[in-house]
Design a protein around this motif. Structure first.
Motif, PDB file in Angstrom:
ATOM      1  N   PHE B  53      37.138 -37.400 -34.087  1.00 48.49           N
ATOM      2  CA  PHE B  53      36.625 -37.376 -32.717  1.00 48.49           C
ATOM      3  C   PHE B  53      37.007 -36.063 -32.042  1.00 48.49           C
ATOM      4  O   PHE B  53      38.188 -35.745 -31.916  1.00 48.49           O
ATOM      5  CB  PHE B  53      37.176 -38.560 -31.922  1.00 48.49           C
ATOM      6  N   ASN B  54      35.979 -35.324 -31.653  1.00 46.39           N
ATOM      7  CA  ASN B  54      36.249 -34.126 -30.876  1.00 46.39           C
ATOM      8  C   ASN B  54      36.183 -34.522 -29.405  1.00 46.39           C
ATOM      9  O   ASN B  54      35.115 -34.826 -28.879  1.00 46.39           O
ATOM     10  CB  ASN B  54      35.231 -33.032 -31.199  1.00 46.39           C
ATOM     11  N   CYS B  55      37.338 -34.538 -28.760  1.00 46.51           N
ATOM     12  CA  CYS B  55      37.434 -35.079 -27.395  1.00 46.51           C
ATOM     13  C   CYS B  55      37.031 -34.066 -26.340  1.00 46.51           C
ATOM     14  O   CYS B  55      36.946 -34.409 -25.163  1.00 46.51           O
ATOM     15  CB  CYS B  55      38.870 -35.537 -27.122  1.00 46.51           C
ATOM     16  N   GLN B  58      40.527 -31.790 -23.423  1.00 46.49           N
ATOM     17  CA  GLN B  58      41.207 -32.791 -22.587  1.00 46.49           C
ATOM     18  C   GLN B  58      42.319 -33.449 -23.411  1.00 46.49           C
ATOM     19  O   GLN B  58      42.187 -34.564 -23.900  1.00 46.49           O
ATOM     20  CB  GLN B  58      40.213 -33.816 -22.051  1.00 46.49           C
ATOM     21  N   GLU B  59      43.401 -32.702 -23.525  1.00 43.84           N
ATOM     22  CA  GLU B  59      44.496 -33.128 -24.397  1.00 43.84           C
ATOM     23  C   GLU B  59      45.121 -34.440 -23.934  1.00 43.84           C
ATOM     24  O   GLU B  59      45.517 -35.276 -24.745  1.00 43.84           O
ATOM     25  CB  GLU B  59      45.572 -32.039 -24.470  1.00 43.84           C
ATOM     26  N   SER B  60      45.212 -34.616 -22.594  1.00 42.87           N
ATOM     27  CA  SER B  60      45.879 -35.819 -22.077  1.00 42.87           C
ATOM     28  C   SER B  60      45.086 -37.067 -22.464  1.00 42.87           C
ATOM     29  O   SER B  60      45.655 -38.051 -22.954  1.00 42.87           O
ATOM     30  CB  SER B  60      45.993 -35.739 -20.555  1.00 42.87           C
ATOM     31  N   ASN B  61      43.774 -37.013 -22.238  1.00 41.02           N
ATOM     32  CA  ASN B  61      42.950 -38.159 -22.622  1.00 41.02           C
ATOM     33  C   ASN B  61      43.000 -38.378 -24.131  1.00 41.02           C
ATOM     34  O   ASN B  61      43.081 -39.521 -24.598  1.00 41.02           O
ATOM     35  CB  ASN B  61      41.494 -37.935 -22.179  1.00 41.02           C
ATOM     36  N   GLY B  64      45.982 -40.328 -25.077  1.00 39.22           N
ATOM     37  CA  GLY B  64      45.825 -41.713 -24.638  1.00 39.22           C
ATOM     38  C   GLY B  64      44.883 -42.494 -25.537  1.00 39.22           C
ATOM     39  O   GLY B  64      45.170 -43.629 -25.926  1.00 39.22           O
ATOM     40  N   VAL B  65      43.764 -41.881 -25.872  1.00 39.46           N
ATOM     41  CA  VAL B  65      42.797 -42.532 -26.767  1.00 39.46           C
ATOM     42  C   VAL B  65      43.473 -42.833 -28.111  1.00 39.46           C
ATOM     43  O   VAL B  65      43.303 -43.913 -28.692  1.00 39.46           O
ATOM     44  CB  VAL B  65      41.546 -41.649 -26.968  1.00 39.46           C
ATOM     45  N   GLY B  67      46.591 -43.446 -28.586  1.00 35.53           N
ATOM     46  CA  GLY B  67      47.467 -44.611 -28.381  1.00 35.53           C
ATOM     47  C   GLY B  67      46.671 -45.909 -28.474  1.00 35.53           C
ATOM     48  O   GLY B  67      47.120 -46.888 -29.080  1.00 35.53           O
ATOM     49  N   GLY B  68      45.483 -45.911 -27.885  1.00 39.96           N
ATOM     50  CA  GLY B  68      44.634 -47.097 -27.942  1.00 39.96           C
ATOM     51  C   GLY B  68      44.176 -47.394 -29.366  1.00 39.96           C
ATOM     52  O   GLY B  68      44.157 -48.547 -29.798  1.00 39.96           O
ATOM     53  N   ASP B  91      53.895 -36.507 -20.767  1.00 46.19           N
ATOM     54  CA  ASP B  91      53.946 -37.882 -20.262  1.00 46.19           C
ATOM     55  C   ASP B  91      53.055 -38.810 -21.089  1.00 46.19           C
ATOM     56  O   ASP B  91      53.360 -39.986 -21.260  1.00 46.19           O
ATOM     57  CB  ASP B  91      53.529 -37.917 -18.790  1.00 46.19           C
ATOM     58  N   GLN B  92      51.964 -38.247 -21.611  1.00 50.36           N
ATOM     59  CA  GLN B  92      51.083 -39.070 -22.457  1.00 50.36           C
ATOM     60  C   GLN B  92      51.767 -39.402 -23.775  1.00 50.36           C
ATOM     61  O   GLN B  92      51.665 -40.520 -24.273  1.00 50.36           O
ATOM     62  CB  GLN B  92      49.752 -38.338 -22.710  1.00 50.36           C
ATOM     63  N   LEU B  95      54.184 -42.264 -22.841  1.00 46.36           N
ATOM     64  CA  LEU B  95      53.659 -43.611 -22.573  1.00 46.36           C
ATOM     65  C   LEU B  95      52.727 -44.110 -23.676  1.00 46.36           C
ATOM     66  O   LEU B  95      52.840 -45.254 -24.123  1.00 46.36           O
ATOM     67  CB  LEU B  95      52.922 -43.662 -21.228  1.00 46.36           C
ATOM     68  N   ALA B  96      51.808 -43.219 -24.107  1.00 47.95           N
ATOM     69  CA  ALA B  96      50.804 -43.633 -25.100  1.00 47.95           C
ATOM     70  C   ALA B  96      51.340 -43.477 -26.522  1.00 47.95           C
ATOM     71  O   ALA B  96      50.609 -43.690 -27.490  1.00 47.95           O
ATOM     72  CB  ALA B  96      49.525 -42.826 -24.910  1.00 47.95           C
TER      73      ALA B  96
END
Lengths: 291, 317
Positions: B53-55, B58-61, B64-65, B67-68, B91-92, B95-96
């Motif tokens: 997946f090329n996001c 947007q490194e933060s998202n 998070g993705v 982590g999901g 922080d990601q 948490l993630a």
């Protein structure tokens, strides 16, 4: 939706409000405003829409619910307890030392919590990741429900996710924004105005609708509509009132995080207890009518 | 001494290993933040289109993705330049990754001096410190192709969060093909008895070996220990090197604060080993745009500086 279901959901929402006020009261304070504004949504999700099994909280073939406004954990805990994920008595251990119910959600502490959250904006991406994984696993007709706060939409990460989810055509992701118009320091319009959130999401490529966030029937209908929109993620902006459903907090400023006294707990028992009793009376009347 | 003799770039070795693993393990997925051509993971994406997946930028998202995806049973590896993979997503990653007990592999390319023409904005001199201060995170810096082939499969099969530093466009070859390494265990790259140079990564391990060769000409026997697993640090190997040589010099492609030197100093202090000790690395400064040779000399990472500092430590014994 028939009137009986509407009344049942209203009763469930009121029970969720009362139990979450009492659980926060047991530890002396809580994020009351945002808990109460989200109660009707949570009632619809756990009372009607979501697929889950309290006896098997990790069952793969289930819907996922991510509370990205993680500080409102008590609203989920009340619903989970009422649905039998854990005993209701546990609710009074909220935030106590050694608790399994931390006010910010932790998936490893609490049965039925699908994702650890607490740093605003991050639940958005985590939910998108879950939705992606659900699609890769071929989980048909299963959804990831994401609950965002309106203040949370200040976070850039929400909008990174909004671009990503549209690009990935995540039609198994249904987001809600609890638009209760207040954040910790005051009204969102006075701090970091959000403009038209529904329009913004639509511009980001989402199917987007705004409804009365306290109308259980409208919430249910919006979710049904969202499911018919294929190839795009959906967002349902819930116009709500912070602190809704309790005279101590409803429509009042400064109710993001407040202390709750023993007297207020008793008052909530009386006020919301009476509402629940009235709804039960109506439900019983319905049954008699049916006979 | 010539170290750039590998047939392929380190990033190609990483991609090849990931593709081999992905054939056997359907849970491996990769995510990138508009740097798939820089990481070389575009090859993985071609081979496994539904699992890459090329996001976008947007490194933060992206974290998070990941982590999901981990919560759904996948083993995601995310990539960006080290500066953004670590600094921007702290922080990601917490948490993630850490807090959610997720299975997250973070590939941070071109740490420290490797930033060269991208310059100071892209030079992660803090990434080891950021990552090693987070609970349970494994931190690795690959030295060469043989190490990538031996250690990357171990990383991908070990649950939890791992941060991997990689000098992506180098053909560094330090170890013979087929050399086996164990995640968490130091590797002695050269034996010696007068001083131990504890080094990390494709930039500093070769430099330390060059320094050891120079020291040998001056009659000093320097040991070079490759501490490619910076966390969890191989405490026994540090203690052994310190006790057997009586002098310890660390060499890291990172700020001297909170990196390898700090980790080694913690061990020496806690074990009560009061041997002469010094740290080679960026001396609490930011980087700048220049070629590698210039950066190595300017910031005192070069083998002459390492040799001079090692010699001074031997004198202090």
């Amino acid at each position: 939706m028939n009137q009986r279901t509407v009344m049942e959901l209203k009763r469930f929402a009121t029970q969720i409000r009362l139990e979450s006020i009492l659980s926060m009261g047991a530890c002396g304070s809580g994020h009351v405003g945002g808990v109460l504004s989200a109660a009707d949504l949570v009632a619809v999700l756990y009372g009607l829409e979501a697929c889950y099994d309290p006896k098997d909280p990790h069952k793969e073939d289930r819907d996922r619910i991510v509370l990205s406004k993680g500080h409102c954990g008590p609203v989920l805990y009340a619903a989970l307890a009422l649905k039998g994920f854990f005993p209701k008595e546990l609710l009074s251990t909220l935030n106590q030392n050694g608790t399994t119910l931390p006010s910010h959600c932790n998936m490893h502490d609490t049965p039925g919590i699908d994702m650890s959250t607490g740093s605003l904006g991050q639940g958005a991406s985590l939910a998108a990741g879950i939705a992606l994984g659900m699609r890769m696993k071929g989980l048909q007709d299963r959804y990831t429900y994401l609950i965002l706060g309106d203040g949370e939409c200040d976070e850039g990460q929400v909008w990174e996710m909004a671009l990503f989810a549209a690009q990935q055509k995540q039609d198994n992701l249904i987001a809600f924004v609890d638009l209760n118009h207040q954040q910790l320091d005051g009204y969102t319009d006075d701090i970091c105005g959000l403009g038209d959130l529904r329009q913004k999401f639509q511009d980001f490529g989402w199917w987007a609708v705004q409804i009365d966030g306290h109308d259980v029937e409208a919430i249910h209908q919006a979710i049904q509509d969202a499911k018919t929109h294929k190839g795009v993620p959906s967002v349902i902006v819930l116009d709500t009132v912070k602190g809704k459903g309790w005279s101590v907090t409803e429509g009042k400023p400064g109710v993001h995080h407040i202390p709750i006294s023993k007297e207020q707990m008793e008052q909530a028992r009386q006020e919301l207890g009476a509402q629940i009793a009235a709804l039960e009376e109506q439900l019983e009347g319905e049954e008699l009518d049916g006979i | 001494m010539e170290f750039d003799t590998s047939k392929i770039l380190l990033r190609e070795a990483v991609c090849e290993v990931l593709m081999e693993l992905a054939k056997e393990d359907p849970s491996i997925v990769v995510l990138d933040a508009d740097l798939m051509n820089a990481s070389g993971l575009s090859r993985f994406a071609k081979e496994f289109p539904g699992r890459a997946f090329n996001c976008g930028i947007q490194e933060s998202n992206m974290v998070g993705v990941a982590g999901g995806l981990s919560a759904m049973g996948y083993v995601p590896l995310v990539h960006s330049f080290a500066a953004f993979a670590a600094r921007r997503t702290t922080d990601q990653v917490f948490l993630a990754g850490v807090y959610g007990h997720h299975n997250l592999k973070i590939l941070g390319t071109d740490p420290g001096a490797c930033g060269t023409s991208n310059g100071g904005s892209h030079m992660a001199l803090e990434d080891i410190g950021i990552m090693r201060s987070m609970a349970g995170v494994t931190v690795v810096d690959f030295t060469d192709e043989a190490m990538v082939r031996s250690v990357l499969p171990q990383i991908m099969k070990t649950p939890g969060v791992c941060y991997i530093r990689l000098f992506r466009k180098t053909k560094r070859k330090v170890y013979p093909d087929g050399t086996q390494f164990t995640l968490g265990k130091a590797y002695t790259a050269r034996n010696g008895k007068d001083v131990a140079i504890l080094a990390e990564g494709a930039v500093m391990v070769p430099e330390a070996l060059k320094a050891a060769a120079l020291l040998e000409e001056q009659g000093i026997s320097a040991r070079v220990v490759d501490l490619f697993t910076i966390k969890p640090l191989d405490v026994q190997a540090v203690v052994k090197a310190a006790k057997e040589t009586g002098a310890v010099l660390t060499a890291e492609n990172h700020n001297i604060y909170n990196g390898l030197g700090s980790a080694v100093a913690e061990v020496l202090a806690e074990q009560g080993i009061g041997v002469p000790f010094a740290r080679v690395g960026f001396q609490d400064t930011v980087g700048e745009t220049a070629d590698m040779d210039y950066i190595m000399k300017k910031f005192g990472l070069d083998y002459q500086t390492i040799a001079a500092k090692a010699k001074e430590l031997v004198r202090l014994k």
